[in-house]
Scaffold this active site. Structure first.
Site, PDB file in Angstrom:
ATOM      1  N   SER A 252       0.949  -1.160   0.034  1.00  0.00           N
ATOM      2  CA  SER A 252      -0.023  -0.084  -0.126  1.00  0.00           C
ATOM      3  C   SER A 252       0.960   1.270   0.026  1.00  0.00           C
ATOM      4  O   SER A 252       2.178   1.138   0.428  1.00  0.00           O
ATOM      5  CB  SER A 252      -0.902  -0.006   1.451  1.00  0.00           C
ATOM      6  OG  SER A 252      -0.272   0.425   2.303  1.00  0.00           O
ATOM      7  N   ASP A 253       0.436   2.403  -0.422  1.00  0.00           N
ATOM      8  CA  ASP A 253       1.141   3.691  -0.101  1.00  0.00           C
ATOM      9  C   ASP A 253       0.664   3.795   1.247  1.00  0.00           C
ATOM     10  O   ASP A 253      -0.106   3.065   1.860  1.00  0.00           O
ATOM     11  CB  ASP A 253       0.559   4.562  -1.114  1.00  0.00           C
ATOM     12  CG  ASP A 253       1.635   5.806  -1.312  1.00  0.00           C
ATOM     13  OD1 ASP A 253       2.495   6.117  -0.387  1.00  0.00           O
ATOM     14  OD2 ASP A 253       1.796   6.284  -2.421  1.00  0.00           O
ATOM     15  N   ALA A 254       1.320   4.895   1.789  1.00  0.00           N
ATOM     16  CA  ALA A 254       1.230   5.218   3.277  1.00  0.00           C
ATOM     17  C   ALA A 254      -0.327   5.125   3.672  1.00  0.00           C
ATOM     18  O   ALA A 254      -0.915   6.247   3.295  1.00  0.00           O
ATOM     19  CB  ALA A 254       1.987   6.429   3.671  1.00  0.00           C
TER      20      ALA A 254
END
Length: 762
Positions: A312-314
């Protein structure tokens, strides 16, 4: 003691002795610990031994700022929070040792890895992750130019060498993966992260991505010891944001998505074997990317056969609930991410951390956890972490940021600088006595020093920055107040008035174009004009009657109308490496002949956006009232200190079939008196399609060096695959019919020839 009892005791003693020899000399080694076993067997063996909690731990990653530090006496210090997390293992940790020297980071990461292995039941190592926009994002590593600089070189081999160096430096620090490179297509200069990607063009970006990933990964062969894994991002459509603002919605037609946005990612998977993929912050036509099984499973896994892991992105899995609002609860957000195909949750405490409890309530989820945990474990086996979890500390000090890597950084800078205008003032003559004034708000502290080592004793340097563009606040910077800017302009004028030549370093900096983080940060702009009073500065400098050379440093495309009109010469430098000012000086004084080409179209105003060169042809029918309706500078454009003449195009045939190809050739002659490098660019225009087609598309380029008076033939192989597009039925169409082939020095300066693609035999 009876003789029988003595015999029994003797036999038992012998059996015990034999058993002890077996256990000592030939211990039974678990499959996952056997280096010679195939990776899939090792993954499945280890997976069977793991508890639910241990599997989920492999699907999580936290940042080292949670409490991973290196004490003054060289010892690892972990917070209680981190110690608690590591009791059941961890998938990975972001940026450990980023503020330490390479040698310190190598030691820290060795100690950290040792702690992870020795303080978890199964001894599973963690992977350590970085970013790499200007080289490894860590203290003491070589600072290279940005990706958009790399694309400006139009030099595949050079780009691969740069990323090879990045991959090696990261591994020497004890790092294993990088959340780079970006395969995003950037077409909106309002977007603050523009320079993190390569280009507005699909083909150019694809070529850069293939070479960047291969470089980082050591052509895959280096993954087990010498290089790091690439995590190509942001899949997919990121940078196509409404209004150009980070986290805004993304609307892309299915045809554009398939034909223009997907190819760099598909090439990263199929041609470069990227180890990881990061999902996009955004949605895609209303469907959140982190909750999109069509995107992350059907396309990525089923169609492209990707076998790596998706991160995932942050915090974006948790944001499915509280930001995207497509999940009613945190648990539902975690479920959506898991089912869609996100394997690793980056940072969040409100997403995959909930999975153990969720599985106990819904055991069917276990198959998805096994799937994702297996992908993470497979990544660790590919990286050789079970056999080689540690790095040699002394090598980090010796081999990171070497003289060879600094030389490579300068080589890339030299080839990325684009000469946009020149009335003959360049190159400057370093043999003449002159005073050179280095001025402007984008001047950094190294400019004067680096120039001095290049220009020689005949050139006297004076410098004056004048003013900062902003107050340099990290989150939401503010422009320097106008009064201070005007006072700074006067300081610059006072310094420059006695100079023979003025070099104005203007444009932008890391505060005027940056990532707009989720909270308390802006990085995008509603204008693409240079910020502040920079136009006024240039106009005041011109009043001095001296030659004014503008050095443009920036991280987003700017509408530099005043700069282009007033400058005697204009160099576009984007965001160069730590060696960049050396390279600029070399170009200004003719020690290097500029050869960079624009990887984007430069508009005259923000009102022209979208304005990439490969728009649909019908977009060119009308312009705007009271405005010039051409680009300020075209895609692929860039001048040289010499001149190149192109012959007419020679085709091997004017017809081709779906199972053949033809060759297009031109002869390029250097008609000037200095050696130079030229980028021959191949564009194809589909004259009639089943759907509305682009004005033209880049399909090839070759960078060649030509001596004065020399002629070199450049040939391009035209295959049916190059002519494909998604047709009326949403299936790939070979584009049967007529095409115009263009070869030249930019998207607006070329020779043409026509050919026909036929469905049957010729």
């Amino acid at each position: 003691m009876s003789r029988l009892l003595q015999k029994v005791i003797a036999v038992l003693f012998c059996i015990g002795l034999i058993s002890s020899f077996k256990s000592t000399d030939n211990p039974i080694v678990e499959i996952y610990k056997q280096p010679t076993a195939n990776i899939e067997s090792r993954v499945q063996d280890l997976l069977k031994k793991m508890t639910l909690e241990e599997k989920v731990a492999q699907m999580r990653m936290f940042h080292a700022n949670k409490g991973v530090e290196f004490s003054e006496d060289g010892k690892l210090e972990l917070s209680e929070v981190v110690k608690e997390k590591l009791t059941i293992g961890i998938g990975g940790i972001k940026n450990p040792g980023e503020h330490n020297t390479p040698e310190e980071a190598a030691e820290l990461n060795n100690q950290l890895q040792k702690y992870i292995i020795e303080n978890s039941r199964l001894g599973i190592p963690g992977f350590f992750v970085t970013e790499s926009y200007n080289g490894v994002d860590a203290e003491g590593c070589t600072s290279f130019g940005r990706p958009i600089n790399m694309a400006s070189t139009y030099n595949r081999e050079l780009v691969k060498r740069v990323y090879d160096a990045v991959g090696r430096e990261a591994r020497l620090r004890g790092l294993h993966l990088t959340h780079s490179p970006e395969a995003d297509i950037v077409r909106d200069p309002r977007f603050g992260r523009m320079s993190e990607a390569f280009s507005e063009d699909t083909y150019l970006t694809t070529q850069m991505i293939i070479n960047a990933v291969n470089g980082l990964q050591g052509d895959t062969e280096g993954l087990s010891a010498t290089h790091i894994g690439a995590v190509t991002k942001h899949f997919a459509g990121y940078a196509q944001l409404s209004g150009g603002t980070n986290f805004a919605s993304i609307e892309i037609s299915p045809r554009t998505l398939i034909d223009e946005i997907f190819p760099p990612f598909e090439a990263a998977v199929k041609e470069a074997n990227t180890l990881g993929i990061m999902a996009s912050h955004g949605d895609l036509n209303g469907i959140a990317s982190h909750a999109n099984p069509w995107l992350l499973t059907e396309v990525l896994r089923d169609q492209w056969k990707f076998e790596g892991y998706v991160v995932s992105d942050a915090n974006d899995i948790g944001r499915l609930h509280y930001f995207m609002k497509v999940a009613e609860t945190q648990e539902e957000a975690a479920l959506l991410g898991l089912l869609a195909g996100v394997d690793v949750d980056l940072y969040a405490e409100d997403a995959y951390a909930l999975l153990p409890k969720m599985v106990k309530e819904n055991p069917e989820l276990m198959q998805y956890i096994d799937r994702s945990a297996a992908r993470v474990l497979r990544t660790k086996f590919i990286l050789g972490l079970f056999e080689n979890p540690y790095v040699k500390v002394k090598k980090a000090k010796k081999e990171v940021r070497t003289a060879a890597h600094l030389t490579l950084a300068r080589e890339a800078d030299r080839e990325s600088i684009v000469l946009l205008t020149n009335n003959g003032v360049l190159p400057l003559d370093g043999n003449k006595n002159m005073t050179l004034a280095l001025v402007g708000p984008s001047l950094d502290e190294t400019v004067k020093e680096q120039f001095a080592s290049v220009v020689g004793e005949n050139v006297q340097l004076v410098s004056e920055k004048g003013f900062d563009l902003t107050n340099k606040r990290r989150g939401i910077p503010e422009l320097t107040e106008e009064k201070l800017q005007k006072e700074g302009i006067q300081k610059i004028i006072n310094t420059a008035q006695n100079a023979d030549v003025i070099v104005a370093v203007v444009g932008g900096d890391e505060y005027t174009s940056k990532e707009g983080f989720f909270t308390h940060a802006f990085g995008d702009r509603d204008s693409i004009d240079p910020v502040g009073l920079q136009d006024e500065l240039i106009l005041e400098l011109k009043k001095l009657g001296k030659p004014v050379v503008i050095v443009l440093k920036h991280r987003r495309t700017l509408s530099v109308n005043t700069f282009a009109k007033e400058a005697d010469a204009l160099l576009d430098c984007w965001d160069l490496s730590e060696e960049g000012n050396y390279a600029i000086a070399e170009v200004l004084f003719g020690q290097v002949n500029p050869s960079g080409k624009l990887p984007v179209t430069v508009p005259r105003s923000i009102g022209q956006i979208p304005f990439h060169y490969s728009q649909k042809e019908i977009n060119y029918k009308k312009g705007y009232l009271f405005a010039e309706n051409t680009p300020l500078f075209d895609f692929g454009y860039g001048l040289s200190y010499t001149q190149f003449e192109y012959s007419d195009i020679t085709l091997s045939d004017s017809n081709m079939t779906v199972d053949s190809y033809l060759t297009a050739s031109v002869t390029i002659t250097n008609t000037g008196d200095v050696k130079g490098k030229e980028v021959a660019q191949l564009y194809i225009k589909d004259l009639i399609g089943t759907v509305v087609r682009p004005m033209q598309e880049l399909k090839g380029f070759e960078k060649i060096e030509i001596a004065p008076g020399e002629s070199i033939q450049v040939s391009f192989k035209i295959s049916p695959k190059m002519l494909e597009y998604t047709g009326l039925d949403m299936k790939k169409n070979l584009g049967i019919g007529d095409f115009e082939l263009r070869i030249g020095r930019s998207s607006a300066d070329f020779k043409t020839a026509n050919f026909t693609l036929k469905s049957g035999k010729i």
